[in-house]
Design a protein around this motif. Structure first.
Motif, PDB file in Angstrom:
ATOM      1  N   VAL A   1      55.905  42.423  33.345  1.00  0.00           N
ATOM      2  CA  VAL A   1      54.861  42.376  34.371  1.00  0.00           C
ATOM      3  C   VAL A   1      53.671  43.189  33.903  1.00  0.00           C
ATOM      4  CG1 VAL A   1      54.244  43.057  36.721  1.00  0.00           C
ATOM      5  CG2 VAL A   1      56.486  42.061  36.268  1.00  0.00           C
ATOM      6  N   GLN A   2      52.518  42.546  33.849  1.00  0.00           N
ATOM      7  CA  GLN A   2      51.301  43.239  33.447  1.00  0.00           C
ATOM      8  C   GLN A   2      50.150  42.847  34.362  1.00  0.00           C
ATOM      9  OE1 GLN A   2      50.685  42.442  29.240  1.00  0.00           O
ATOM     10  NE2 GLN A   2      51.654  44.390  28.737  1.00  0.00           N
ATOM     11  N   LEU A   3      49.292  43.831  34.608  1.00  0.00           N
ATOM     12  CA  LEU A   3      48.107  43.616  35.417  1.00  0.00           C
ATOM     13  C   LEU A   3      46.900  44.168  34.681  1.00  0.00           C
ATOM     14  CD1 LEU A   3      49.687  44.929  38.715  1.00  0.00           C
ATOM     15  CD2 LEU A   3      49.000  42.562  38.360  1.00  0.00           C
ATOM     16  N   GLN A   4      45.788  43.452  34.753  1.00  0.00           N
ATOM     17  CA  GLN A   4      44.573  43.911  34.104  1.00  0.00           C
ATOM     18  C   GLN A   4      43.400  43.728  35.046  1.00  0.00           C
ATOM     19  OE1 GLN A   4      44.023  45.463  30.927  1.00  0.00           O
ATOM     20  NE2 GLN A   4      42.130  45.824  32.072  1.00  0.00           N
ATOM     21  N   ALA A   5      42.805  44.845  35.447  1.00  0.00           N
ATOM     22  CA  ALA A   5      41.623  44.790  36.304  1.00  0.00           C
ATOM     23  C   ALA A   5      40.367  44.738  35.445  1.00  0.00           C
ATOM     24  CB  ALA A   5      41.584  46.004  37.215  1.00  0.00           C
ATOM     25  N   GLY A  25      53.317  37.599  33.368  1.00  0.00           N
ATOM     26  CA  GLY A  25      54.731  37.918  33.500  1.00  0.00           C
ATOM     27  C   GLY A  25      55.303  37.660  34.883  1.00  0.00           C
ATOM     28  N   PHE A  26      54.440  37.266  35.808  1.00  0.00           N
ATOM     29  CA  PHE A  26      54.898  36.930  37.154  1.00  0.00           C
ATOM     30  C   PHE A  26      53.825  36.093  37.832  1.00  0.00           C
ATOM     31  CE2 PHE A  26      52.295  39.599  39.967  1.00  0.00           C
ATOM     32  CZ  PHE A  26      51.705  40.450  39.040  1.00  0.00           C
ATOM     33  N   ASN A  27      54.195  35.451  38.941  1.00  0.00           N
ATOM     34  CA  ASN A  27      53.252  34.636  39.709  1.00  0.00           C
ATOM     35  C   ASN A  27      52.734  35.431  40.897  1.00  0.00           C
ATOM     36  OD1 ASN A  27      53.611  32.343  38.101  1.00  0.00           O
ATOM     37  ND2 ASN A  27      55.419  31.740  39.255  1.00  0.00           N
ATOM     38  N   VAL A  28      51.418  35.526  40.994  1.00  0.00           N
ATOM     39  CA  VAL A  28      50.833  36.352  42.046  1.00  0.00           C
ATOM     40  C   VAL A  28      51.146  35.818  43.432  1.00  0.00           C
ATOM     41  CG1 VAL A  28      48.975  37.272  40.617  1.00  0.00           C
ATOM     42  CG2 VAL A  28      48.609  35.128  41.871  1.00  0.00           C
ATOM     43  N   ASP A  29      51.463  34.530  43.555  1.00  0.00           N
ATOM     44  CA  ASP A  29      51.746  33.998  44.893  1.00  0.00           C
ATOM     45  C   ASP A  29      53.108  34.439  45.415  1.00  0.00           C
ATOM     46  OD1 ASP A  29      52.637  30.568  43.999  1.00  0.00           O
ATOM     47  OD2 ASP A  29      52.789  32.447  42.891  1.00  0.00           O
ATOM     48  N   ALA A  89      34.109  54.620  42.239  1.00  0.00           N
ATOM     49  CA  ALA A  89      35.483  55.013  41.965  1.00  0.00           C
ATOM     50  C   ALA A  89      36.017  54.169  40.819  1.00  0.00           C
ATOM     51  CB  ALA A  89      36.363  54.814  43.197  1.00  0.00           C
ATOM     52  N   VAL A  90      37.181  54.558  40.331  1.00  0.00           N
ATOM     53  CA  VAL A  90      37.944  53.687  39.447  1.00  0.00           C
ATOM     54  C   VAL A  90      38.829  52.823  40.341  1.00  0.00           C
ATOM     55  CG1 VAL A  90      39.633  53.535  37.595  1.00  0.00           C
ATOM     56  CG2 VAL A  90      37.916  55.363  37.582  1.00  0.00           C
ATOM     57  N   TYR A  91      38.759  51.524  40.142  1.00  0.00           N
ATOM     58  CA  TYR A  91      39.511  50.574  40.955  1.00  0.00           C
ATOM     59  C   TYR A  91      40.712  50.054  40.172  1.00  0.00           C
ATOM     60  CZ  TYR A  91      35.937  50.484  44.560  1.00  0.00           C
ATOM     61  OH  TYR A  91      35.073  50.830  45.585  1.00  0.00           O
ATOM     62  N   TYR A  92      41.858  50.027  40.840  1.00  0.00           N
ATOM     63  CA  TYR A  92      43.101  49.585  40.238  1.00  0.00           C
ATOM     64  C   TYR A  92      43.693  48.445  41.066  1.00  0.00           C
ATOM     65  CZ  TYR A  92      43.008  54.299  38.177  1.00  0.00           C
ATOM     66  OH  TYR A  92      42.653  55.437  37.510  1.00  0.00           O
ATOM     67  N   CYS A  93      44.420  47.559  40.395  1.00  0.00           N
ATOM     68  CA  CYS A  93      45.224  46.595  41.131  1.00  0.00           C
ATOM     69  C   CYS A  93      46.697  46.894  40.880  1.00  0.00           C
ATOM     70  CB  CYS A  93      44.873  45.157  40.772  1.00  0.00           C
ATOM     71  SG  CYS A  93      45.048  44.697  39.046  1.00  0.00           S
ATOM     72  N   ALA A  94      47.511  46.532  41.857  1.00  0.00           N
ATOM     73  CA  ALA A  94      48.933  46.823  41.798  1.00  0.00           C
ATOM     74  C   ALA A  94      49.706  45.683  42.449  1.00  0.00           C
ATOM     75  CB  ALA A  94      49.232  48.139  42.506  1.00  0.00           C
ATOM     76  N   ASP A 111      54.960  48.593  42.843  1.00  0.00           N
ATOM     77  CA  ASP A 111      55.823  48.834  41.698  1.00  0.00           C
ATOM     78  C   ASP A 111      55.114  48.774  40.360  1.00  0.00           C
ATOM     79  OD1 ASP A 111      57.343  46.929  43.889  1.00  0.00           O
ATOM     80  OD2 ASP A 111      58.630  48.552  43.153  1.00  0.00           O
ATOM     81  N   TYR A 112      54.101  47.930  40.268  1.00  0.00           N
ATOM     82  CA  TYR A 112      53.440  47.692  38.988  1.00  0.00           C
ATOM     83  C   TYR A 112      51.944  47.957  39.131  1.00  0.00           C
ATOM     84  CZ  TYR A 112      57.837  45.193  38.458  1.00  0.00           C
ATOM     85  OH  TYR A 112      59.166  44.862  38.444  1.00  0.00           O
ATOM     86  N   TRP A 113      51.399  48.602  38.109  1.00  0.00           N
ATOM     87  CA  TRP A 113      49.991  48.996  38.151  1.00  0.00           C
ATOM     88  C   TRP A 113      49.297  48.598  36.869  1.00  0.00           C
ATOM     89  CZ3 TRP A 113      47.574  51.570  42.245  1.00  0.00           C
ATOM     90  CH2 TRP A 113      48.425  51.948  43.289  1.00  0.00           C
ATOM     91  N   GLY A 114      48.040  48.225  36.999  1.00  0.00           N
ATOM     92  CA  GLY A 114      47.228  47.967  35.835  1.00  0.00           C
ATOM     93  C   GLY A 114      46.274  49.112  35.572  1.00  0.00           C
TER      94      GLY A 114
END
Length: 123
Positions: A1-5, A25-29, A89-94, A111-114
């Motif tokens: 699982v990976q996220l990239q903002a 690595g996963f489906n956002v839906d 700010a620094v913005y993150y997605c999770a 659980d997962y952070w970019g």
């Protein structure tokens, strides 16, 4: 699982930016996706989240920010309008796995952070 903002930058007060969170690595839906931000010297705070057809927003951004999901591109976007200096700010997605329409602005639920993307609102 990976996220990239991505999509951050420097913008003048009143301007707009569109952040994108690309997932792999996963489906956002099938996940709840949240946007968080951390300003210098402050704790990280929840900004917005989306799960199934449910969305939620922090009071400070309601009416200015809009979260959306593109299942075909496997991304979640945050459209930010009428930006203010206090949005800097620094913005993150999770991400949090769920199929029940769960939403939360509590970072402890994710659980997962970019990596983050910097948003600076300044004249």
């Amino acid at each position: 699982v990976q996220l990239q903002a991505s999509g951050g930058g420097l913008v003048r007060p009143g301007g707009s930016l569109r952040l994108s969170c690309a997932a792999s690595g996963f489906n956002v839906d099938y996940y709840g996706i949240g946007w968080f931000r951390q300003a210098p010297g402050k704790e990280r705070e929840g900004v917005s989240c989306i799960s199934d057809d449910n969305t939620d927003y922090a009071d400070s951004v309601k009416g200015r920010f809009t979260i959306s999901r593109d299942n075909a591109k496997n991304t979640v976007s945050l459209q930010m309008n009428s930006l203010k200096p206090e949005d800097t700010a620094v913005y993150y997605c999770a991400a949090h796995p769920t199929v029940t329409g769960w939403t939360s602005l509590d970072e402890g639920q994710y659980d997962y952070w970019g990596r983050g993307t910097q948003v600076t609102v300044s004249s």
